[in-house]
Design a protein around this motif. Structure first.
Motif, PDB file in Angstrom:
ATOM      1  N   ARG A 198    -120.678 102.750  77.737  1.00  9.14           N
ATOM      2  CA  ARG A 198    -119.366 102.037  77.266  1.00  9.14           C
ATOM      3  C   ARG A 198    -118.232 102.316  78.177  1.00  9.14           C
ATOM      4  N   ASN A 199    -118.053 103.311  78.361  1.00  5.14           N
ATOM      5  CA  ASN A 199    -116.947 103.702  79.502  1.00  5.14           C
ATOM      6  C   ASN A 199    -117.306 104.813  80.631  1.00  5.14           C
ATOM      7  N   LEU A 200    -116.623 104.443  81.790  1.00  5.88           N
ATOM      8  CA  LEU A 200    -116.937 104.888  83.131  1.00  5.88           C
ATOM      9  C   LEU A 200    -115.664 105.874  83.441  1.00  5.88           C
ATOM     10  N   VAL A 201    -115.686 107.221  83.688  1.00 11.26           N
ATOM     11  CA  VAL A 201    -114.584 107.932  83.913  1.00 11.26           C
ATOM     12  C   VAL A 201    -114.806 108.707  85.292  1.00 11.26           C
ATOM     13  N   PHE A 202    -114.029 108.453  86.459  1.00 15.63           N
ATOM     14  CA  PHE A 202    -113.909 109.026  87.542  1.00 15.63           C
ATOM     15  C   PHE A 202    -113.207 110.448  87.438  1.00 15.63           C
ATOM     16  N   CYS A 203    -113.954 111.485  87.665  1.00  9.81           N
ATOM     17  CA  CYS A 203    -113.323 112.754  87.735  1.00  9.81           C
ATOM     18  C   CYS A 203    -113.892 113.603  88.917  1.00  9.81           C
TER      19      CYS A 203
ATOM     20  N   VAL B 183    -112.907 101.261  82.625  1.00 12.83           N
ATOM     21  CA  VAL B 183    -112.830 102.381  83.665  1.00 12.83           C
ATOM     22  C   VAL B 183    -111.666 102.954  83.647  1.00 12.83           C
ATOM     23  N   TYR B 184    -111.726 104.453  83.812  1.00 12.51           N
ATOM     24  CA  TYR B 184    -110.691 105.530  83.883  1.00 12.51           C
ATOM     25  C   TYR B 184    -110.803 106.308  84.840  1.00 12.51           C
ATOM     26  N   LEU B 185    -109.627 107.036  85.121  1.00 13.01           N
ATOM     27  CA  LEU B 185    -109.403 108.290  86.145  1.00 13.01           C
ATOM     28  C   LEU B 185    -108.829 109.402  85.439  1.00 13.01           C
ATOM     29  N   PHE B 186    -109.369 110.457  85.850  1.00 11.27           N
ATOM     30  CA  PHE B 186    -108.921 111.733  85.601  1.00 11.27           C
ATOM     31  C   PHE B 186    -109.077 112.842  86.776  1.00 11.27           C
ATOM     32  N   GLY B 187    -107.768 112.944  87.139  1.00 12.00           N
ATOM     33  CA  GLY B 187    -107.690 113.642  88.507  1.00 12.00           C
ATOM     34  C   GLY B 187    -106.706 114.021  89.085  1.00 12.00           C
ATOM     35  N   GLY B 188    -106.266 114.456  90.259  1.00 10.36           N
ATOM     36  CA  GLY B 188    -105.215 114.710  91.163  1.00 10.36           C
ATOM     37  C   GLY B 188    -104.678 115.994  90.328  1.00 10.36           C
ATOM     38  N   LEU B 189    -105.563 116.873  89.970  1.00  7.26           N
ATOM     39  CA  LEU B 189    -104.994 118.265  89.635  1.00  7.26           C
ATOM     40  C   LEU B 189    -104.288 119.195  90.769  1.00  7.26           C
ATOM     41  N   GLY B 190    -104.898 118.968  91.870  1.00  9.09           N
ATOM     42  CA  GLY B 190    -104.432 119.631  93.010  1.00  9.09           C
ATOM     43  C   GLY B 190    -104.335 121.243  92.916  1.00  9.09           C
ATOM     44  N   ALA B 191    -103.731 121.836  93.638  1.00 10.73           N
ATOM     45  CA  ALA B 191    -103.723 123.413  93.826  1.00 10.73           C
ATOM     46  C   ALA B 191    -103.249 123.938  92.247  1.00 10.73           C
ATOM     47  N   LYS B 192    -102.860 123.477  91.332  1.00 12.82           N
ATOM     48  CA  LYS B 192    -102.644 124.013  89.817  1.00 12.82           C
ATOM     49  C   LYS B 192    -103.593 123.443  89.028  1.00 12.82           C
TER      50      LYS B 192
ATOM     51  N   GLN C  13    -106.252 104.449  82.690  1.00 11.29           N
ATOM     52  CA  GLN C  13    -107.046 103.192  82.630  1.00 11.29           C
ATOM     53  C   GLN C  13    -107.005 102.338  83.848  1.00 11.29           C
ATOM     54  N   HIS C  14    -107.950 101.653  84.377  1.00 14.89           N
ATOM     55  CA  HIS C  14    -107.658 100.881  85.283  1.00 14.89           C
ATOM     56  C   HIS C  14    -107.137  99.617  84.872  1.00 14.89           C
ATOM     57  N   PRO C  15    -106.388  98.992  85.573  1.00 11.92           N
ATOM     58  CA  PRO C  15    -105.382  97.926  85.011  1.00 11.92           C
ATOM     59  C   PRO C  15    -106.147  96.397  84.692  1.00 11.92           C
ATOM     60  N   ALA C  16    -107.512  96.246  85.416  1.00  7.67           N
ATOM     61  CA  ALA C  16    -108.142  95.086  85.049  1.00  7.67           C
ATOM     62  C   ALA C  16    -109.405  95.411  84.366  1.00  7.67           C
ATOM     63  N   GLU C  17    -110.199  96.685  84.955  1.00  7.85           N
ATOM     64  CA  GLU C  17    -111.497  96.811  84.223  1.00  7.85           C
ATOM     65  C   GLU C  17    -110.994  97.898  82.983  1.00  7.85           C
ATOM     66  N   LYS C  18    -111.023  97.208  81.863  1.00  9.31           N
ATOM     67  CA  LYS C  18    -110.512  97.957  80.710  1.00  9.31           C
ATOM     68  C   LYS C  18    -111.185  99.149  80.300  1.00  9.31           C
TER      69      LYS C  18
ATOM     70  N   VAL D 199     -97.526 111.457  84.328  1.00  8.82           N
ATOM     71  CA  VAL D 199     -99.119 111.560  84.728  1.00  8.82           C
ATOM     72  C   VAL D 199     -99.919 110.100  84.556  1.00  8.82           C
ATOM     73  N   ASN D 200     -99.205 109.160  83.853  1.00  8.53           N
ATOM     74  CA  ASN D 200    -100.019 108.129  83.777  1.00  8.53           C
ATOM     75  C   ASN D 200    -100.420 107.322  85.013  1.00  8.53           C
ATOM     76  N   ILE D 201    -101.460 106.671  85.026  1.00  9.04           N
ATOM     77  CA  ILE D 201    -102.000 106.098  86.337  1.00  9.04           C
ATOM     78  C   ILE D 201    -101.093 104.645  86.516  1.00  9.04           C
ATOM     79  N   ASN D 202    -100.438 104.336  85.419  1.00 14.13           N
ATOM     80  CA  ASN D 202     -99.736 102.842  85.518  1.00 14.13           C
ATOM     81  C   ASN D 202     -98.462 102.971  86.278  1.00 14.13           C
ATOM     82  N   ARG D 203     -98.124 104.244  86.808  1.00 15.84           N
ATOM     83  CA  ARG D 203     -97.056 104.515  87.732  1.00 15.84           C
ATOM     84  C   ARG D 203     -97.562 104.071  89.123  1.00 15.84           C
ATOM     85  N   PHE D 204     -98.854 103.718  89.349  1.00 13.95           N
ATOM     86  CA  PHE D 204     -99.041 103.321  90.624  1.00 13.95           C
ATOM     87  C   PHE D 204     -99.666 101.990  90.860  1.00 13.95           C
ATOM     88  N   PHE D 205     -99.574 101.255  89.671  1.00 15.29           N
ATOM     89  CA  PHE D 205     -99.935  99.926  89.808  1.00 15.29           C
ATOM     90  C   PHE D 205     -99.314  99.016  90.602  1.00 15.29           C
TER      91      PHE D 205
END
Length: 351
Positions: free
Chosen positions: A187-192, A307-316, A300-305, A342-348
């Protein structure tokens, strides 16, 4: 195989989110290619409340740090393996001014949970700490590789993990709008999957800023129960071995150990702990999935409702993962938006 969530990547982010979702009652499937050079498998796993050259309280420390040890202790219990090592961190001062600053801060209630002791004179034999130093608590390290291996076994036992290299061109939508991938219907796709998430067609516009990090394991005539940290960290592994890191290189993003990285770490180690490193036992490299603004990315992806992203945790990542995996799980299960930093919408705006 019908699932609620198909997660791509079984690094620290994917493993912890999969655990959260499973515990919340969701049906989860994880795809992972078992890459031995993934940043999670190479990382030393420190969690440290006072960081940086200026020794400041890490971002969101008061929200993040109460979650760290209870969550990983719960995960240890669930997976039947120890990988959490609460350990004091000793940070030598570089001047009397810094010493005086931390003597004053030690009386401030906002630092109570992080300061074990402020030392005004040399206290650690073999350490370059002429001005004393700061001994921290609520700190330590996570043995990430054993955690990931334990989770892999746990997930395989529950038929939650498929060891397979994800190929975006195999994704299809069915008539309901669900994702099919081979025999999986999700039902949902999450990129980690770390920096690789920024290379797939859904999230190419997300401004990942990958950083190469190198870590050494050295044989050295020095031991300490605490982690020594200034310029580099040294974690005592017993039997005269210490893990030393880390470099931060955003120019050369290959997975080759470099002579420059080794020299940088050895020079900084020698400044911190003068005893010579007698042997380089291991030299590891990983690419951290950092973001341009050094904040995780959730949403959540802005168009693909679905599809999600959880990442960018970096060195910490060890510090960030417990708190933000809960936010991501809450968003996926109940629609509660992640906080704005941390919300992905800051990069839209980059689309």
């Amino acid at each position: 195989m019908d699932v609620d969530f198909l997660l791509i990547g079984q690094g620290l982010a994917g493993s912890i989110l999969a655990y959260r979702l499973h515990r919340a009652g969701a049906k989860v499937q994880v795809l992972d290619d078992g890459n031995p050079n993934s940043s999670s498998k190479v990382a030393a796993g420190l969690y440290n409340p006072i960081t940086g050259r200026k020794m400041v309280k890490t971002w969101l420390a008061d929200a993040l740090f109460p979650e760290i040890e209870p969550f990983y202790a719960e995960l240890e219990q669930a997976l039947g393996q120890r990988f959490l090592y609460p350990t004091g961190i000793y940070r030598p001062f570089v001047s009397y001014e810094e010493q005086n600053e931390w003597i004053a801060k030690s009386a401030d209630p906002q630092y109570d949970r992080y300061i074990e002791k402020v030392l005004s004179s040399s206290a650690f034999p073999g350490v370059n700490d002429a001005y004393g130093g700061l001994l921290l608590k609520s700190s330590g390290y996570l043995a990430i590789k054993p955690l990931l291996q334990s989770f892999k076994v746990w997930a395989l036992d529950r038929e939650m993990l498929m060891q397979h290299r994800f190929q975006a061109n195999r994704l299809r939508r069915d008539q309901r709008g669900y994702w099919t991938y081979g025999h999986i219907v999700a039902r949902n796709l999450v990129f980690c999957n770390g920096v690789a998430a920024g290379k797939n067609p859904f999230f190419e516009w997300v401004p990942f800023t990958p950083v190469k990090g190198e870590i050494l394991t050295v044989k050295q005539d020095f031991s300490a129960a605490e982690i020594i940290n200034r310029g580099v960290f040294r974690i005592d592994m017993g039997e005269g071995l210490g893990k030393v890191g880390s470099t931060y290189n955003n120019r050369e993003l290959d997975l080759k150990p470099s002579a420059a990285g080794k020299k940088e770490l050895l020079d900084k180690l020698h400044q911190l702990i003068p005893a010579e490193a007698q042997e380089i036992v291991d030299h590891q490299v990983g690419i951290r999935p950092a973001m341009r603004d050094r904040r995780p990315v959730l949403g959540q992806h802005p168009a693909e409702k679905n599809v999600y992203l959880f990442g960018g945790l970096g060195a910490k990542g060890v510090s960030l993962a417990p708190f933000f995996s809960q936010q991501m799980s809450d968003f996926l299960i109940s629609g509660k938006e992640p906080q704005k930093e941390v919300n992905i919408n800051r990069f839209f705006k980059y689309i």
